[in-house]
Design a protein around this motif. Structure first.
Motif, mmCIF file in Angstrom:
data_model
loop_
_atom_site.group_PDB
_atom_site.id
_atom_site.type_symbol
_atom_site.label_atom_id
_atom_site.label_comp_id
_atom_site.label_asym_id
_atom_site.label_seq_id
_atom_site.Cartn_x
_atom_site.Cartn_y
_atom_site.Cartn_z
ATOM 1 N N ALA A 1 -1.059 56.172 61.309
ATOM 2 C CA ALA A 1 -0.074 57.251 61.506
ATOM 3 C C ALA A 1 1.291 56.668 61.873
ATOM 4 O O ALA A 1 2.330 57.155 61.407
ATOM 5 N N TYR A 2 1.291 55.626 62.691
ATOM 6 C CA TYR A 2 2.542 54.960 63.076
ATOM 7 C C TYR A 2 3.272 54.418 61.853
ATOM 8 O O TYR A 2 4.450 54.725 61.618
ATOM 9 N N ARG A 3 2.572 53.618 61.052
ATOM 10 C CA ARG A 3 3.281 52.983 59.926
ATOM 11 C C ARG A 3 3.643 53.997 58.842
ATOM 12 O O ARG A 3 4.719 53.909 58.246
ATOM 13 N N GLN A 4 2.757 54.975 58.608
ATOM 14 C CA GLN A 4 3.098 55.984 57.600
ATOM 15 C C GLN A 4 4.291 56.813 58.057
ATOM 16 O O GLN A 4 5.119 57.227 57.244
ATOM 17 N N GLY A 5 4.395 57.026 59.363
ATOM 18 C CA GLY A 5 5.551 57.737 59.909
ATOM 19 C C GLY A 5 6.842 56.983 59.635
ATOM 20 O O GLY A 5 7.869 57.596 59.295
ATOM 21 N N ALA B 1 -13.305 54.093 69.821
ATOM 22 C CA ALA B 1 -11.976 53.669 70.275
ATOM 23 C C ALA B 1 -11.271 52.869 69.190
ATOM 24 O O ALA B 1 -10.088 53.088 68.920
ATOM 25 N N ALA B 2 -12.031 51.960 68.529
ATOM 26 C CA ALA B 2 -11.429 51.145 67.471
ATOM 27 C C ALA B 2 -10.979 52.034 66.316
ATOM 28 O O ALA B 2 -9.878 51.860 65.782
ATOM 29 N N ALA B 3 -11.810 53.012 65.937
ATOM 30 C CA ALA B 3 -11.443 53.920 64.842
ATOM 31 C C ALA B 3 -10.202 54.733 65.207
ATOM 32 O O ALA B 3 -9.330 54.955 64.372
ATOM 33 N N GLN B 4 -10.130 55.162 66.464
ATOM 34 C CA GLN B 4 -8.941 55.916 66.915
ATOM 35 C C GLN B 4 -7.699 55.034 66.902
ATOM 36 O O GLN B 4 -6.609 55.494 66.571
ATOM 37 N N ASP B 5 -7.878 53.760 67.285
ATOM 38 C CA ASP B 5 -6.751 52.820 67.248
ATOM 39 C C ASP B 5 -6.235 52.667 65.814
ATOM 40 O O ASP B 5 -5.025 52.671 65.589
ATOM 41 N N VAL B 6 -7.154 52.510 64.852
ATOM 42 C CA VAL B 6 -6.752 52.352 63.445
ATOM 43 C C VAL B 6 -6.028 53.613 62.977
ATOM 44 O O VAL B 6 -4.972 53.530 62.356
ATOM 45 N N GLU B 7 -6.584 54.769 63.326
ATOM 46 C CA GLU B 7 -5.962 56.043 62.938
ATOM 47 C C GLU B 7 -4.526 56.143 63.487
ATOM 48 O O GLU B 7 -3.606 56.538 62.779
#
Ligand code: ASC
Length: 157
Positions: A37-41, A27-33
């Motif tokens: 993706a949010y900030r790179q977007g 879950a933590a790894a998915q949150d980081v991913e």
């Protein structure tokens, strides 16, 4: 039989705890991913909007006040969203150029992000009054805000 069951309890508990830890880690790894993706977007969208503005400043894209205003408004809105893209624990991480200094010096980083929000808001406010001749200087302040953050907080590649 009941003794047998009782004796298995610690092993079952340990297995359940391990499972819980693995799930939490996933879950933590998915949150980081998701966060990356949010900030790179946001940065990709900022690049989308600065492109036509820079083109107009260079005379490579026909100068158009409505288009300039639209793209400057887009940048100003996006810049306001950067601050929440770098929560504790969301980097440094592979596939991201976000440097460790973002998390070791968050105040300076957030001040740079706030400066981009300010400079893009100024550009958006000036947009209706700018000409092809004055746009370059106005855009320079925004470019300076981009660069100031990249210099200290973005890895070369
Ligand atoms: C751009 C872009 C940036 C900034 C920066 C300004 O067009 O993609 O990251 O301007 O180069 O210094």
């Amino acid at each position: 039989m009941s003794n047998h069951r009782t004796s298995r309890r610690p092993a079952l508990l340990a297995a359940a705890m391990l499972g819980g830890l693995l799930l939490a880690g996933t879950a933590a790894a998915q949150d980081v991913e998701k966060t990356v993706a949010y900030r790179q977007g946001i940065f990709k969208a900022l690049s989308w909007h600065i492109g036509p503005i820079a083109g107009m400043a260079k005379g490579e894209v026909p100068f158009d006040t409505a288009s300039l205003k639209h793209h400057a408004d887009g940048m100003a809105a996006l810049a306001l969203l950067i601050h929440e893209g770098f929560p504790e624990g969301s980097g440094p991480v592979e596939g991201s150029r976000a440097r460790e200094e973002i998390w070791s010096d968050p105040e300076t980083f957030q001040a740079r992000a706030a400066n981009l929000a300010e400079q893009t808001a100024i550009l958006a406010a000036r947009a209706p009054f700018l000409t092809q001749e004055t746009l370059g200087e106005a855009l320079g302040a925004v470019g300076g805000a981009c660069k100031a953050c990249h210099d200290d907080f973005r890895a070369a590649n």
